[in-house]
Each structure stands twice: as C-alpha cells, then as structure tokens.
Scaffold this motif. Structure first.
Motif, PDB file in Angstrom:
ATOM      1  N   LEU A 144       0.818  -1.215   0.000  1.00  0.00           N
ATOM      2  CA  LEU A 144       0.000   0.000   0.000  1.00  0.00           C
ATOM      3  C   LEU A 144       0.852   1.266   0.000  1.00  0.00           C
ATOM      4  CD1 LEU A 144      -3.086   0.591   0.179  1.00  0.00           C
ATOM      5  CD2 LEU A 144      -2.792   0.776   2.635  1.00  0.00           C
ATOM      6  N   ASP A 145       2.110   1.124   0.392  1.00  0.00           N
ATOM      7  CA  ASP A 145       2.982   2.294   0.505  1.00  0.00           C
ATOM      8  C   ASP A 145       3.066   3.068  -0.803  1.00  0.00           C
ATOM      9  OD1 ASP A 145       3.387   1.525   3.049  1.00  0.00           O
ATOM     10  OD2 ASP A 145       5.490   0.938   2.827  1.00  0.00           O
ATOM     11  N   ASP A 146       2.931   4.388  -0.682  1.00  0.00           N
ATOM     12  CA  ASP A 146       3.102   5.312  -1.808  1.00  0.00           C
ATOM     13  C   ASP A 146       2.088   5.155  -2.933  1.00  0.00           C
ATOM     14  OD1 ASP A 146       5.373   6.476  -0.578  1.00  0.00           O
ATOM     15  OD2 ASP A 146       6.558   4.743  -1.240  1.00  0.00           O
ATOM     16  N   THR A 147       0.970   4.509  -2.663  1.00  0.00           N
ATOM     17  CA  THR A 147      -0.071   4.426  -3.693  1.00  0.00           C
ATOM     18  C   THR A 147      -0.985   5.641  -3.594  1.00  0.00           C
ATOM     19  OG1 THR A 147      -1.430   3.169  -2.154  1.00  0.00           O
ATOM     20  CG2 THR A 147      -0.180   1.898  -3.776  1.00  0.00           C
ATOM     21  N   TRP A 148      -1.734   5.844  -4.657  1.00  0.00           N
ATOM     22  CA  TRP A 148      -2.848   6.797  -4.614  1.00  0.00           C
ATOM     23  C   TRP A 148      -4.054   5.940  -4.245  1.00  0.00           C
ATOM     24  CZ3 TRP A 148      -7.594   7.809  -7.012  1.00  0.00           C
ATOM     25  CH2 TRP A 148      -8.077   9.122  -6.914  1.00  0.00           C
ATOM     26  N   ALA A 149      -4.492   6.040  -2.988  1.00  0.00           N
ATOM     27  CA  ALA A 149      -5.508   5.105  -2.500  1.00  0.00           C
ATOM     28  C   ALA A 149      -6.895   5.725  -2.521  1.00  0.00           C
ATOM     29  CB  ALA A 149      -5.155   4.654  -1.086  1.00  0.00           C
ATOM     30  N   LEU A 150      -7.824   4.984  -3.091  1.00  0.00           N
ATOM     31  CA  LEU A 150      -9.214   5.429  -3.110  1.00  0.00           C
ATOM     32  C   LEU A 150     -10.032   4.506  -2.216  1.00  0.00           C
ATOM     33  CD1 LEU A 150     -11.484   7.217  -4.413  1.00  0.00           C
ATOM     34  CD2 LEU A 150     -11.802   5.328  -6.026  1.00  0.00           C
ATOM     35  N   LEU A 151     -10.634   5.100  -1.200  1.00  0.00           N
ATOM     36  CA  LEU A 151     -11.483   4.354  -0.284  1.00  0.00           C
ATOM     37  C   LEU A 151     -12.911   4.453  -0.803  1.00  0.00           C
ATOM     38  CD1 LEU A 151     -10.713   2.971   2.366  1.00  0.00           C
ATOM     39  CD2 LEU A 151     -11.197   5.119   3.552  1.00  0.00           C
ATOM     40  N   VAL A 152     -13.607   3.322  -0.903  1.00  0.00           N
ATOM     41  CA  VAL A 152     -14.950   3.344  -1.483  1.00  0.00           C
ATOM     42  C   VAL A 152     -15.984   2.804  -0.492  1.00  0.00           C
ATOM     43  CG1 VAL A 152     -16.394   2.531  -3.391  1.00  0.00           C
ATOM     44  CG2 VAL A 152     -13.956   2.957  -3.770  1.00  0.00           C
ATOM     45  N   ASP A 153     -17.067   3.568  -0.308  1.00  0.00           N
ATOM     46  CA  ASP A 153     -18.167   3.067   0.532  1.00  0.00           C
ATOM     47  C   ASP A 153     -19.491   3.418  -0.143  1.00  0.00           C
ATOM     48  OD1 ASP A 153     -19.317   1.709   2.563  1.00  0.00           O
ATOM     49  OD2 ASP A 153     -18.780   3.115   4.161  1.00  0.00           O
ATOM     50  N   ASP A 154     -20.573   2.774   0.334  1.00  0.00           N
ATOM     51  CA  ASP A 154     -21.855   3.028  -0.336  1.00  0.00           C
ATOM     52  C   ASP A 154     -22.532   4.302   0.173  1.00  0.00           C
ATOM     53  OD1 ASP A 154     -22.313   1.772   2.085  1.00  0.00           O
ATOM     54  OD2 ASP A 154     -23.916   0.472   1.370  1.00  0.00           O
ATOM     55  N   VAL A 155     -22.723   4.396   1.508  1.00  0.00           N
ATOM     56  CA  VAL A 155     -23.427   5.562   2.051  1.00  0.00           C
ATOM     57  C   VAL A 155     -22.546   6.241   3.085  1.00  0.00           C
ATOM     58  CG1 VAL A 155     -25.482   6.371   3.270  1.00  0.00           C
ATOM     59  CG2 VAL A 155     -25.646   4.410   1.714  1.00  0.00           C
ATOM     60  N   LEU A 156     -22.419   7.549   2.971  1.00  0.00           N
ATOM     61  CA  LEU A 156     -21.669   8.320   3.976  1.00  0.00           C
ATOM     62  C   LEU A 156     -22.665   9.063   4.846  1.00  0.00           C
ATOM     63  CD1 LEU A 156     -19.023   9.479   5.146  1.00  0.00           C
ATOM     64  CD2 LEU A 156     -19.106  11.235   3.387  1.00  0.00           C
ATOM     65  N   GLN A 157     -22.611   8.810   6.172  1.00  0.00           N
ATOM     66  CA  GLN A 157     -23.471   9.567   7.074  1.00  0.00           C
ATOM     67  C   GLN A 157     -22.649  10.186   8.197  1.00  0.00           C
ATOM     68  OE1 GLN A 157     -26.701   7.480   8.977  1.00  0.00           O
ATOM     69  NE2 GLN A 157     -27.536   9.327   9.886  1.00  0.00           N
ATOM     70  N   THR A 158     -22.456   9.437   9.317  1.00  0.00           N
ATOM     71  CA  THR A 158     -21.775  10.029  10.467  1.00  0.00           C
ATOM     72  C   THR A 158     -20.286  10.254  10.232  1.00  0.00           C
ATOM     73  OG1 THR A 158     -21.274   7.866  11.376  1.00  0.00           O
ATOM     74  CG2 THR A 158     -23.353   8.869  12.048  1.00  0.00           C
ATOM     75  N   GLY A 159     -19.690   9.440   9.374  1.00  0.00           N
ATOM     76  CA  GLY A 159     -18.252   9.532   9.136  1.00  0.00           C
ATOM     77  C   GLY A 159     -17.471   8.593  10.041  1.00  0.00           C
ATOM     78  N   ARG A 160     -18.171   7.873  10.930  1.00  0.00           N
ATOM     79  CA  ARG A 160     -17.472   7.001  11.871  1.00  0.00           C
ATOM     80  C   ARG A 160     -16.844   5.769  11.194  1.00  0.00           C
ATOM     81  NH1 ARG A 160     -18.429   8.424  17.345  1.00  0.00           N
ATOM     82  NH2 ARG A 160     -19.950  10.097  17.417  1.00  0.00           N
ATOM     83  N   SER A 161     -17.539   5.237  10.202  1.00  0.00           N
ATOM     84  CA  SER A 161     -16.964   4.094   9.472  1.00  0.00           C
ATOM     85  C   SER A 161     -15.686   4.514   8.772  1.00  0.00           C
ATOM     86  CB  SER A 161     -17.925   3.573   8.398  1.00  0.00           C
ATOM     87  OG  SER A 161     -19.144   3.256   8.954  1.00  0.00           O
ATOM     88  N   ILE A 162     -15.696   5.729   8.235  1.00  0.00           N
ATOM     89  CA  ILE A 162     -14.525   6.195   7.497  1.00  0.00           C
ATOM     90  C   ILE A 162     -13.361   6.423   8.452  1.00  0.00           C
ATOM     91  CG2 ILE A 162     -13.643   7.958   5.904  1.00  0.00           C
ATOM     92  CD1 ILE A 162     -15.922   6.157   4.803  1.00  0.00           C
ATOM     93  N   ARG A 163     -13.668   6.943   9.625  1.00  0.00           N
ATOM     94  CA  ARG A 163     -12.629   7.102  10.663  1.00  0.00           C
ATOM     95  C   ARG A 163     -11.994   5.734  10.945  1.00  0.00           C
ATOM     96  NH1 ARG A 163     -11.071   4.706  14.911  1.00  0.00           N
ATOM     97  NH2 ARG A 163     -13.224   4.358  15.469  1.00  0.00           N
ATOM     98  N   ALA A 164     -12.860   4.738  11.138  1.00  0.00           N
ATOM     99  CA  ALA A 164     -12.363   3.390  11.423  1.00  0.00           C
ATOM    100  C   ALA A 164     -11.557   2.858  10.239  1.00  0.00           C
ATOM    101  CB  ALA A 164     -13.538   2.454  11.733  1.00  0.00           C
ATOM    102  N   ALA A 165     -12.052   3.115   9.034  1.00  0.00           N
ATOM    103  CA  ALA A 165     -11.367   2.621   7.836  1.00  0.00           C
ATOM    104  C   ALA A 165      -9.986   3.246   7.688  1.00  0.00           C
ATOM    105  CB  ALA A 165     -12.210   2.907   6.596  1.00  0.00           C
ATOM    106  N   LEU A 166      -9.867   4.544   8.014  1.00  0.00           N
ATOM    107  CA  LEU A 166      -8.566   5.214   7.912  1.00  0.00           C
ATOM    108  C   LEU A 166      -7.579   4.606   8.906  1.00  0.00           C
ATOM    109  CD1 LEU A 166      -9.720   8.920   7.494  1.00  0.00           C
ATOM    110  CD2 LEU A 166      -8.506   7.539   5.803  1.00  0.00           C
ATOM    111  N   ASP A 167      -8.066   4.335  10.116  1.00  0.00           N
ATOM    112  CA  ASP A 167      -7.200   3.694  11.114  1.00  0.00           C
ATOM    113  C   ASP A 167      -6.736   2.319  10.618  1.00  0.00           C
ATOM    114  OD1 ASP A 167      -7.412   5.788  12.786  1.00  0.00           O
ATOM    115  OD2 ASP A 167      -8.638   4.795  14.317  1.00  0.00           O
ATOM    116  N   ALA A 168      -7.688   1.561  10.089  1.00  0.00           N
ATOM    117  CA  ALA A 168      -7.367   0.217   9.605  1.00  0.00           C
ATOM    118  C   ALA A 168      -6.352   0.303   8.469  1.00  0.00           C
ATOM    119  CB  ALA A 168      -8.635  -0.480   9.129  1.00  0.00           C
TER     120      ALA A 168
END
Lengths: 177, 331
Positions: free
Chosen positions: A92-116
């Motif tokens: 994953l190092d030095d890639t241009w990473a695109l995170l994809v999800d279906d619905v964005l609401q609270t942003g908590r899943s994305i927070r978790a995804a960034l940590d992961a």
C-alpha cells in the motif's frame, strides 16, 4: 421501506462517481482501490473492472477492508455478527488510494477505515469516494467524490441494494428499528 | 447394561450431516465454558471468526484495537505454557491489557477460596477471565457468581474448549471439511478434557470419532457421547483421516492404570511403521506437550503428516476470536 433511487438512477450515480474519480485520478501512479465491506466492496469491484477496461495501462490494485475491529461502538452492540477478513495483499505504501463506501453519514466508518488502512501501510494519499452522501456528519470527514447527494432525517436509514449482494439494484430508505 | 448396545450405528446418516453457517447469525454468549453447551452454529461462528483473525497475524502491524481498554485476567490455578501464552498474545494483539495470576506464590496458599480470589481480582476492573483450574466445573461456578466474562482454559478432566476448537479448525483447514471425517483420539481418554471437548465438538459438526486406548483409560460408557471405542490402534489405523495423539500424563503413573510406559508405547505409540499403514495424507495431531518416544516418535512428530505447530498457530486465532466474541456482550 420507500424507494429513493431506481436501478437507472443508481446507475447514473455510479457513473457520476466514476467520472468524478477518473477526472481527478493521477494516471501515472500506482492506484489502490479499497472497498469497505460489504456494499463498498461491490462498488469498488465494479469500479476496478471498469478501470481495467478503459485504462488498460493503469496499475490498479484492489483491496477489501473489514472495519469491525476498528469500530468505536463494539461495547454497545448486543450480538456479534460474523467478522470477515481484510484482504489487502499488495504493497500500500506510496499508492494513490481510493477508499470506497456506499453511504456516507456520520463519518465514523470512514474514521475506522482510515485507522485500519494505516495499519497496512502509508499511501501517498487517501481519497474518499461514496455512492451516496446523505449528510448527518458526526466527525470532520468529507468525501472527495460523491455519486449522489441526498438528505434524509437522522432517524432514517438508507440502504443501497446491489445485484451481487441483494439480487436487485436501488436505494431505499426506512425507519431505524 | 451392556455398553456395546449403546454404540451408534456406523452408517447413521446423521453422523455425517454437514453443518453450514447461517446467514445473519449473531453471537450472544457472555462466557465460553465448554463445547457441550454450544450449538453447531455457535461453534461454526467461532471457527469463521478465527478465520478472519488469522489475517491479523500476517500483517506487519499485528495489532487491532478491537478490545482497546479492556482488561483480561489470566487465572492459572494449574500449570500451562501454550494455553497461557497463547491467550496472552491473543489479548495483546487485540490491544487488551492482561493481568496474570498463578496459584504458586499467591494467597491461595494462605487458604483463600477460588471464588474470593476471582471476586477480588474482578473488583480491580477485569472484563474477561481466562481460567484454568484442576477442579471440573470451576469456571461454571464462577460464571454464575461474577459479572465478567469467563473463558474456560481447561477445568479438571471436564473440558478444554479452545483446544478442541483449534483442533477442529486445523482439521477443517487441512481437509476442507468436517462432515464424515474419521478422527481417532488416542490415549488417556478417561482423564482428558481435550478428548471430551474434541468429541463433543466433532460430533456436533458431523465428524466420526473413534477413541483408542487401553481399557483402563478408555471407559466403554464414553460411547454415550456418540463415539466408537477401540482398544487396538492397529485395527483402526488404515481408515482414519485424522489421528489425535494425547499426551500420556506421567502424573497419573502411580495409579497402576497401565503396566509400563514401554508397553503403552508399543501398543499405542505412533512411529514410522504404524504411519506407513495409515492413509497417505493422514493428519497427525497432538495437543502438546509431546513426550517424544512415548506417544509419537520424533520422525512422526516432525514429519510431513504432522500439523502440531500449525495447531499452535491456529490456537492464537481461535483465542483471539473467543476473547473478541465474549467480551463486548453485556445486558
């Protein structure tokens, strides 16, 4: 349960998301498309298939993220559904990473995804693409690419249905139990 | 009553019934006390969750925050190496803190009861207890008395659920199935919690279990658990897919349960010669610690059919899964 988007409208939103990403995406760098389970994975999968067709020279890796271990509401849940594995088997190092999800609401899943994601490597940058942005953020997170903006009251849940997962296409809204 | 009559028929269809995971199943138990109380679905849920945890151990950062801020108390009233270290590492891979208690050098020698010891440690703010105790049923007693989750890490001659789960997990990983798989468990069945948990779990998932050992160590009544009994290892060798060799417990030698170690080893030990009469791809298992030269020769223990170290690796994933599943569930 009320229908919000028909199959055609959903298709249009997917196209809009695809166009927004490809207009902005660097064409010379290594691209990593990472879908968040379960619907985000499906959208990312379609996305990668289309990229391979239209940009055959591009270097694209595909990954799947299960964010269960990184959620902040584990202690509040009563039963534990099956956790599935994260599959990021490329560098994953030095890639241009695109995170994809279906619905964005609270942003908590994305927070978790960034940590992961950061436990797997250090991408050069991370962008967020979502099919539907419905508002209602609880964290300072916003999507870089959005297929369709909708607004729905907090007590309602938006569910995207996709052929691969649900045998049908569309987006639905219903009251939270 | 003749126990022979109670033997389940060998061609019973239900014996080989395959259990598949139900979509949308959720785990709701607070404790893991034994495989006896678990449904086949619950066992599968643990195995499948462990499958996801295996991936965590392959990362360069082998840690997830799933149990951040939780405290796991490891209470070992009886000695252990593998199980204790495995639980300890599993907890730390999930960002939990651990405190360790061993009865040696503790207030147990001053006469404190197990329940008092555990309640006092719980008062320090422990969320999950992992307990090994020489008394069968000790974890069950504690589960009724304390609010924290209890995981049984071996109680007397009763159950050792995580060992059986990792054995079953390893069989499924290597053979790709459980239904209809023929498993022999060889050794001191009467005193073995590993054997009991294995029989219970394997039977629930449709495997065919035969227990093997001298009559003094293999009670015929064990057929009530749905397994077959054989007193001759040679008789059953060629039909087995898996042979799980239990450790001969030297501490039970005084009891006169078998004449000599040499005789036991000759009749029930597995060496190259016996292995050559097994199926070519037979899986040789051992829960450890091995008495080399007694139940297994080094040639077999370290050979290509052995999956002993794989069992240890999988044990970590199983224990991560169990800690994860029991800890957040609260009323």
């Amino acid at each position: 349960m009320k229908r919000l988007l028909t199959a055609q409208q959903l298709d249009k939103a997917l196209d809009a998301l695809y166009d927004a990403v490809t207009a902005d995406m660097p064409k010379k760098e290594r691209i990593a498309v990472i879908g968040i389970r379960t619907r985000g994975e499906t959208i990312a999968r379609r996305f990668v298939a289309r990229l391979a067709e239209e940009y055959p020279k591009l270097s694209v890796d595909f990954g799947i993220l299960d964010i269960t271990f990184y959620r902040d509401d584990l202690a509040q849940r009563r039963g534990i559904p099956l956790v599935r594995a994260t599959e990021i088997d490329f560098d994953l190092d030095d890639t241009w990473a695109l995170l994809v999800d279906d619905v964005l609401q609270t942003g908590r899943s994305i927070r978790a995804a960034l940590d992961a994601l950061h436990d797997f490597g250090r991408p050069q940058c991370v962008r967020l693409g979502v099919l539907i942005d419905r508002g209602g953020r609880e964290l300072p997170i916003c999507a870089d690419y959005v297929g369709k903006k909708l607004s729905a009251p907090a007590g309602q849940r938006i569910q995207v249905k996709l052929r691969e997962n649900d045998d049908q296409e569309g987006a639905y809204v219903f009251k939270k139990a | 009553m003749s126990s022979k009559r109670r033997k389940p028929p060998r061609r019973d269809v239900r014996l080989h019934e395959e259990v598949t995971a139900e979509e949308g199943f959720v785990w709701t138990r607070k404790d893991l006390l034994g495989l006896d109380e678990l449904s086949p679905q619950e066992i599968l849920h643990i195995l499948d969750t462990a499958e996801s945890f295996k991936e965590v151990s392959t990362r360069s950062i082998k840690k997830v925050p799933a149990l951040r801020g939780k405290v796991v108390g490891l209470l070992f009233f009886e000695d252990s190496t593998r199980t204790r270290m495995s639980f300890e590492l599993a907890a730390s891979r999930m960002s939990a803190d651990t405190i360790l208690f061993t009865s040696k050098g503790s207030s147990v020698s001053k006469g404190e009861t197990t329940l008092d010891t555990v309640k006092n440690i719980e008062a320090m703010g422990v969320d999950v207890f992992v307990i090994r105790h020489s008394q069968s049923g000790a974890p069950h007693l504690l589960a009724k008395q304390v609010g924290a989750s209890i995981i049984n890490a071996g109680d007397g001659a009763h159950e050792h659920p995580t060992q059986a789960l990792l054995d079953i997990f390893t069989i499924r990983q290597r053979l790709g199935r459980l239904a209809g798989v023929k498993v022999a468990i060889v050794g001191d069945i009467a005193h073995s919690r590993v054997a009991r948990s294995n029989i219970l779990g394997l039977r629930k998932l449709g495997a065919d279990v035969t227990v093997v050992g001298p009559p003094t160590l293999v009670p015929n009544a064990i057929t009530a658990m749905g397994c077959r009994v054989s007193h001759s290892l040679d008789d059953i060798l060629d039909e087995m897919d898996v042979i799980n060799m239990l450790r001969i417990q030297f501490e039970r030698f005084g009891g006169g349960l078998f004449p000599s170690l040499r005789e036991y080893s000759k009749l029930y030990g597995l060496g190259a010669q016996r292995l050559s009469r097994c199926k070519k791809d037979v899986l040789i298992m051992h829960p450890g610690p091995i008495n080399r030269g007694v139940e297994l020769t080094s040639e077999v223990a370290d050979g290509p059919n052995s999956c002993i170290l794989q069992q240890v690796t999988n044990g970590l994933a199983i224990r991560m899964a169990v800690l994860y599943l029991v800890s957040p569930v609260r009323e």
